[in-house]
Design an enzyme around this catalytic site. Structure first.
Site, PDB file in Angstrom:
ATOM      1  N   THR A  15       5.150 -10.943  26.382  1.00  0.00           N
ATOM      2  CA  THR A  15       5.843 -10.751  25.101  1.00  0.00           C
ATOM      3  C   THR A  15       5.070 -11.366  23.925  1.00  0.00           C
ATOM      4  O   THR A  15       4.794 -10.693  22.928  1.00  0.00           O
ATOM      5  CB  THR A  15       7.246 -11.386  25.190  1.00  0.00           C
ATOM      6  OG1 THR A  15       7.907 -10.803  26.305  1.00  0.00           O
ATOM      7  CG2 THR A  15       8.051 -11.134  23.936  1.00  0.00           C
ATOM      8  N   VAL A 134       7.421 -25.038  20.034  1.00  0.00           N
ATOM      9  CA  VAL A 134       8.770 -25.516  19.678  1.00  0.00           C
ATOM     10  C   VAL A 134       9.315 -24.696  18.511  1.00  0.00           C
ATOM     11  O   VAL A 134       8.659 -24.559  17.478  1.00  0.00           O
ATOM     12  CB  VAL A 134       8.769 -27.008  19.267  1.00  0.00           C
ATOM     13  CG1 VAL A 134      10.202 -27.488  19.012  1.00  0.00           C
ATOM     14  CG2 VAL A 134       8.094 -27.870  20.320  1.00  0.00           C
ATOM     15  N   GLY A 136       9.920 -21.428  18.149  1.00  0.00           N
ATOM     16  CA  GLY A 136       9.439 -20.067  17.891  1.00  0.00           C
ATOM     17  C   GLY A 136       8.688 -19.981  16.577  1.00  0.00           C
ATOM     18  O   GLY A 136       7.643 -20.610  16.396  1.00  0.00           O
ATOM     19  N   LYS A 207      10.557 -29.664  24.826  1.00  0.00           N
ATOM     20  CA  LYS A 207      10.401 -29.558  23.374  1.00  0.00           C
ATOM     21  C   LYS A 207      10.696 -30.902  22.692  1.00  0.00           C
ATOM     22  O   LYS A 207      10.007 -31.291  21.747  1.00  0.00           O
ATOM     23  CB  LYS A 207      11.312 -28.455  22.825  1.00  0.00           C
ATOM     24  CG  LYS A 207      10.821 -27.051  23.229  1.00  0.00           C
ATOM     25  CD  LYS A 207      11.859 -25.982  22.963  1.00  0.00           C
ATOM     26  CE  LYS A 207      11.328 -24.588  23.293  1.00  0.00           C
ATOM     27  NZ  LYS A 207      12.379 -23.563  23.293  1.00  0.00           N
TER      28      LYS A 207
HETATM   29  N1  HSE Z   1      13.173 -19.932  26.562  1.00  0.00           N
HETATM   30  C1  HSE Z   1      12.960 -20.350  25.223  1.00  0.00           C
HETATM   31  C2  HSE Z   1      14.264 -20.236  24.455  1.00  0.00           C
HETATM   32  C3  HSE Z   1      11.914 -19.514  24.555  1.00  0.00           C
HETATM   33  O1  HSE Z   1      15.200 -19.612  24.942  1.00  0.00           O
HETATM   34  O2  HSE Z   1      14.345 -20.783  23.375  1.00  0.00           O
HETATM   35  C4  HSE Z   1      11.342 -20.148  23.322  1.00  0.00           C
HETATM   36  O3  HSE Z   1      10.725 -21.359  23.617  1.00  0.00           O
END
Ligand code: HSE
Length: 429
Positions: A15, A134, A136, A207
């Site tokens: 992705t 961290v 996005g 994170k």
């Molecule tokens: N699995 C993570 C989330 C993706 O749901 O935030 C982004 O780090």
């Protein structure tokens, strides 16, 4: 670094990788203007190349071996977006040791091995960037490393997992059960087939270890962070919380004290008027309180192809715009204080407790007595209608040490009139 153009090698076409390929190929004129040098996607590798078939990848060498990138002397920046520890760790180490800069979105490998990477990077006079690890698309790492660096950070807290926030939002809006919403989220591709990293809190702990290290100038291992996920949050608690004026969110919390630091991950009841209560779906939001800037809030898409790729490409440009750096920045603080994490038993919070008890004289008094013995002061009590001879009690405490609350809870559980302790949820931030 090549003086004519910056060559990128992209490892991983899932992705995020597809998003990075899209931005680098579709926005290349703009990127070259910003960086004042062409930023060229030279190579991209994945075991499965099918996901870029629909993209115009003219001029990009596609292959299935990471070595094609790692061994190419013309690659200046390696982008690792495969996730997980293996083989990402060895790809990153090899790239740094070969004098290549690294950009990664991989929070797990940074949380577990970030310190080693920074040391290798410094030795080889290159850098490692991880903005996308961290929040996005939210530029929180740059903010902590640069924009807020004048401050002593007093507190950092927020919602940093999109999957669990999506699940909790749906549970809140629809009164649905956790398992049902999780299944739906998996079917829609919002949650992984194995959802543990998200729903059990690992992802948030990774994170928080990164955020905490940057915010508090120390290195924190995610293993030392107390974390709880959302599996035990049920529709009843969400409804009762709502009646009391709260929303339940999975929070990452970091607080600086004099000698130690609080770092914890758990669901918490927050007042509906708090901005975090209105961060819904896969959005993330992070509050940072600095001694000079005061409170700041960073909000945006916490996951997804293009938002995350936007952060990755931002890092690429950061490197492209500072090609003459002769040392890596200690991007995960390597050279500063070693602060201990405050044990969870020592933190102070309010607590929400939902208990099923025999509907008999003296039951409430015996629970109140135990609370009193442990200096747990009760702020509010509600008794719900009896069901088959039992009553449901909801207690909210004043601020109290977690250790005292847990000691009282153990005694409450042992009372013969207590049928079940359904939930203990921390209240407030
Ligand atoms: N699995 C993570 C989330 C993706 O749901 O935030 C982004 O780090």
């Amino acid at each position: 670094m090549s003086s004519k153009q910056i060559n990128i090698g992209l490892i991983g076409l899932g992705t995020i990788g597809v998003g990075v390929a899209k931005i680098l190929t579709q926005n290349k004129e703009n990127l070259a203007l910003r960086a004042d040098i062409p930023v060229v996607l030279k190579r991209a590798v994945d075991l499965d190349l099918s996901r870029v078939k629909s993209l115009d990848m003219t001029g990009v060498a596609l292959s299935t071996r990471a070595a094609d990138i790692l061994e190419d002397p013309e690659i200046d920046i390696v982008v690792e977006v495969i996730g997980g520890v293996n083989p990402a760790r060895s790809f990153i180490e090899t790239a740094l040791k070969s004098g290549k800069h690294v950009v990664t979105s991989n929070k797990e490998v940074i949380a577990k091995h970030g310190l080693e990477f920074v040391e290798i990077a410094m030795e080889h006079k290159v850098n490692i960037y991880f903005e996308a690890a961290v929040g996005g698309g939210i530029p929180i790492i740059h903010a902590l490393k640069n924009s807020l660096a004048a401050n002593n950070i007093e507190k950092i807290f927020g919602i940093v997992n999109g999957t669990t926030n999506y699940i909790l939002t749906k549970m809140t809006r629809e009164g649905a059960a956790f398992e049902a919403v999780l299944k739906e989220a998996q079917a829609l591709g919002y949650a992984e087939a194995n959802p543990s990293a998200d729903v059990d809190g690992y992802d948030v702990a990774y994170k928080l270890s990164i955020l905490g290290s940057l915010a508090f100038n120390s290195h924190f291992s995610y293993e030392d962070i107390f974390f709880e996920g959302i599996r035990n949050i049920n529709a009843t608690d969400i409804r009762v919380a709502s009646d009391l004026g709260y929303v339940i969110k999975l929070l990452a919390i970091g607080v600086a004290h004099g000698e130690d630091v609080e770092l914890r991950v758990h669901p918490a009841m927050i007042e509906k008027s708090h901005p975090l209560a209105n961060v819904n779906g896969s959005f993330n939001a992070i509050f940072v309180k600095g001694n000079y800037v005061n409170e700041t809030m960073f909000y945006g898409p916490g996951a997804g192809e293009l938002p995350t790729a936007s952060a990755v490409v931002g890092d690429i440009l950061d490197i492209a715009m500072s090609p003459d750096m002769d040392r890596a920045h200690p991007s995960i603080a390597t050279n500063l204080k070693d602060k201990p994490i405050r044990p969870i038993g020592e933190i102070v919070s309010e607590y929400y407790l939902r208990i099923e008890v025999a509907d008999e004289a003296g039951v409430l008094a015996s629970i109140a007595q135990i609370c009193g013995n442990h200096k747990v002061s009760i702020r509010a009590v509600q008794q719900k209608d009896p069901v088959s001879g039992n009553a449901e009690l909801v207690l909210i405490t004043h601020l109290v040490k977690e250790g005292s609350m847990q000691a009282a809870l153990a005694e409450i559980k042992a009372l013969p009139t207590v049928r079940a302790v359904h939930s203990l949820i921390r209240v407030g931030i």
